[in-house]
Enzyme design. Structure first.
Site, PDB file in Angstrom:
ATOM      1  N   LYS A  32       0.835  -1.188   0.000  1.00  0.00           N
ATOM      2  CA  LYS A  32       0.000   0.000   0.000  1.00  0.00           C
ATOM      3  C   LYS A  32       0.876   1.247   0.000  1.00  0.00           C
ATOM      4  O   LYS A  32       1.762   1.392   0.840  1.00  0.00           O
ATOM      5  CB  LYS A  32      -0.907   0.003   1.239  1.00  0.00           C
ATOM      6  CG  LYS A  32      -1.881   1.165   1.254  1.00  0.00           C
ATOM      7  CD  LYS A  32      -2.906   1.014   2.355  1.00  0.00           C
ATOM      8  CE  LYS A  32      -2.465   1.578   3.665  1.00  0.00           C
ATOM      9  NZ  LYS A  32      -2.359   3.041   3.698  1.00  0.00           N
ATOM     10  N   LYS A  61      -7.278   8.193  -0.525  1.00  0.00           N
ATOM     11  CA  LYS A  61      -8.484   8.632   0.211  1.00  0.00           C
ATOM     12  C   LYS A  61      -9.067   9.905  -0.408  1.00  0.00           C
ATOM     13  O   LYS A  61      -9.202  10.939   0.264  1.00  0.00           O
ATOM     14  CB  LYS A  61      -8.165   8.841   1.686  1.00  0.00           C
ATOM     15  CG  LYS A  61      -7.767   7.562   2.406  1.00  0.00           C
ATOM     16  CD  LYS A  61      -7.772   7.733   3.905  1.00  0.00           C
ATOM     17  CE  LYS A  61      -7.426   6.467   4.628  1.00  0.00           C
ATOM     18  NZ  LYS A  61      -6.030   6.019   4.483  1.00  0.00           N
ATOM     19  N   GLN A 187      -4.255   3.702  16.552  1.00  0.00           N
ATOM     20  CA  GLN A 187      -5.436   2.975  16.097  1.00  0.00           C
ATOM     21  C   GLN A 187      -6.357   2.676  17.274  1.00  0.00           C
ATOM     22  O   GLN A 187      -5.894   2.346  18.364  1.00  0.00           O
ATOM     23  CB  GLN A 187      -5.023   1.658  15.408  1.00  0.00           C
ATOM     24  CG  GLN A 187      -4.183   1.841  14.160  1.00  0.00           C
ATOM     25  CD  GLN A 187      -5.017   2.276  12.957  1.00  0.00           C
ATOM     26  OE1 GLN A 187      -6.092   2.839  13.090  1.00  0.00           O
ATOM     27  NE2 GLN A 187      -4.495   2.019  11.759  1.00  0.00           N
TER      28      GLN A 187
HETATM   29  O1  C5P Z   1       0.648   1.186  10.911  1.00  0.00           O
HETATM   30  P1  C5P Z   1      -0.749   0.691  10.779  1.00  0.00           P
HETATM   31  O2  C5P Z   1      -0.876  -0.822  10.683  1.00  0.00           O
HETATM   32  O3  C5P Z   1      -1.695   1.301  11.802  1.00  0.00           O
HETATM   33  O4  C5P Z   1      -1.185   1.238   9.348  1.00  0.00           O
HETATM   34  C1  C5P Z   1      -2.482   1.148   8.857  1.00  0.00           C
HETATM   35  C2  C5P Z   1      -2.530   1.753   7.487  1.00  0.00           C
HETATM   36  O5  C5P Z   1      -3.868   1.681   7.021  1.00  0.00           O
HETATM   37  C3  C5P Z   1      -2.116   3.215   7.412  1.00  0.00           C
HETATM   38  O6  C5P Z   1      -1.396   3.366   6.188  1.00  0.00           O
HETATM   39  C4  C5P Z   1      -3.413   4.000   7.358  1.00  0.00           C
HETATM   40  O7  C5P Z   1      -3.321   5.150   6.556  1.00  0.00           O
HETATM   41  C5  C5P Z   1      -4.345   2.990   6.696  1.00  0.00           C
HETATM   42  N1  C5P Z   1      -5.767   3.127   6.977  1.00  0.00           N
HETATM   43  C6  C5P Z   1      -6.323   3.076   8.249  1.00  0.00           C
HETATM   44  N2  C5P Z   1      -7.667   3.227   8.441  1.00  0.00           N
HETATM   45  C7  C5P Z   1      -8.484   3.361   7.395  1.00  0.00           C
HETATM   46  C8  C5P Z   1      -7.938   3.382   6.094  1.00  0.00           C
HETATM   47  C9  C5P Z   1      -6.571   3.243   5.919  1.00  0.00           C
HETATM   48  O8  C5P Z   1      -5.582   2.914   9.220  1.00  0.00           O
HETATM   49  N3  C5P Z   1      -9.791   3.421   7.571  1.00  0.00           N
END
Ligand code: C5P
Length: 235
Positions: A32, A61, A187
């Site tokens: 990604k 996005k 998160q």
């Molecule tokens: O480092 P981590 O595993 O938290 O990364 C999650 C990835 O997924 C990041 O690149 C973030 O931008 C993306 N993402 C997210 N939530 C969403 C869509 C995309 O965390 N709803």
């Protein structure tokens, strides 16, 4: 190798991103490219990944007026990315314009509608005027995207089983994945790889648990093993 794992190359420049993609060669098919890397390096990093024959999820996005988003979708088609995100909160007209633009060009990416970011909890949602639950909001936005012809959604593991029930054939892409015992960082709505797959995820997006690991290939192997045992259990 499990085609359901997508590694988020959240790096400030191409060299570390491409180095990680190289270290994970043979372990991971999907990468990604998000805003940090794309803003720094532009289309060249996507082209380089495609040249290495891996699949690219371009996570831009998009959220703008319909005409602007349609143009961006057409521009992405020329890059060869396989997935592209648009914000479902952009509304029906924007989503329809994005879907029409994708249908009008060759090699268009599959569009994924971002529902509610996995970093948003109830308090964050309330602050932007959304009083109902994140699951209700995810389902509402998925309905809007689906009506516009977009059958792929990005949501958290908390909503995946409700989405899977309602949209049996949809592509469900789930970030906020944390193997047991790892740091959750920013998160909020998170799950383990096994739990997300059991709930019906099509793809898992994993960033920091791999990119910040002392040995990213070992961390990837551990996640792949967890995915494999989850699938074996449900088979
Ligand atoms: O480092 P981590 O595993 O938290 O990364 C999650 C990835 O997924 C990041 O690149 C973030 O931008 C993306 N993402 C997210 N939530 C969403 C869509 C995309 O965390 N709803």
């Amino acid at each position: 190798m499990d085609p359901r794992l997508i590694v988020a190359l959240d790096y400030p420049s191409a060299p570390p991103a491409l180095a990680l993609a190289g270290r994970l060669q043979g372990l991971c098919q999907w990468f990604k490219v998000g805003l940090e890397l794309f803003v720094a390096e532009g289309p060249s990093v996507v082209r380089e990944l495609r040249r290495r024959d891996v699949s690219v999820f371009l996570d831009l996005k998009l959220h703008d007026i319909p005409n602007t988003v349609a143009g961006a979708v057409r521009s992405v088609a020329a890059l060869g990315a396989e997935f592209l995100t648009v914000h479902a909160a952009g509304g029906p007209a924007m989503l329809e314009a994005a879907a029409e633009a994708a249908a009008s060009v060759p090699n268009a990416p599959q569009l994924l509608a971002v529902t509610v970011l996995t970093s948003m909890d109830q308090l964050q949602l309330a602050t932007i005027g959304i009083g109902h639950s994140s699951e209700d909001q995810v389902l509402r936005l998925a309905e809007t995207a689906s009506a516009a012809g977009i059958n792929g959604f990005v949501a958290s593991a908390e909503e995946v089983s409700a989405l899977r029930q309602r949209y049996p054939a949809a592509t469900l892409v789930i970030p906020g994945i944390r193997p047991a015992g790892t740091d959750t960082a920013d998160q909020k709505r998170i799950a383990t790889p096994a739990a997300a797959l059991a709930a019906g995820a099509s793809y898992l997006v994993v960033g920091r648990p791999i990119t910040q690991a002392p040995d990213p290939a070992a961390a990837t192997r551990a996640i792949l093993e967890e995915m494999r045992s989850a699938t074996a259990l449900s088979a």
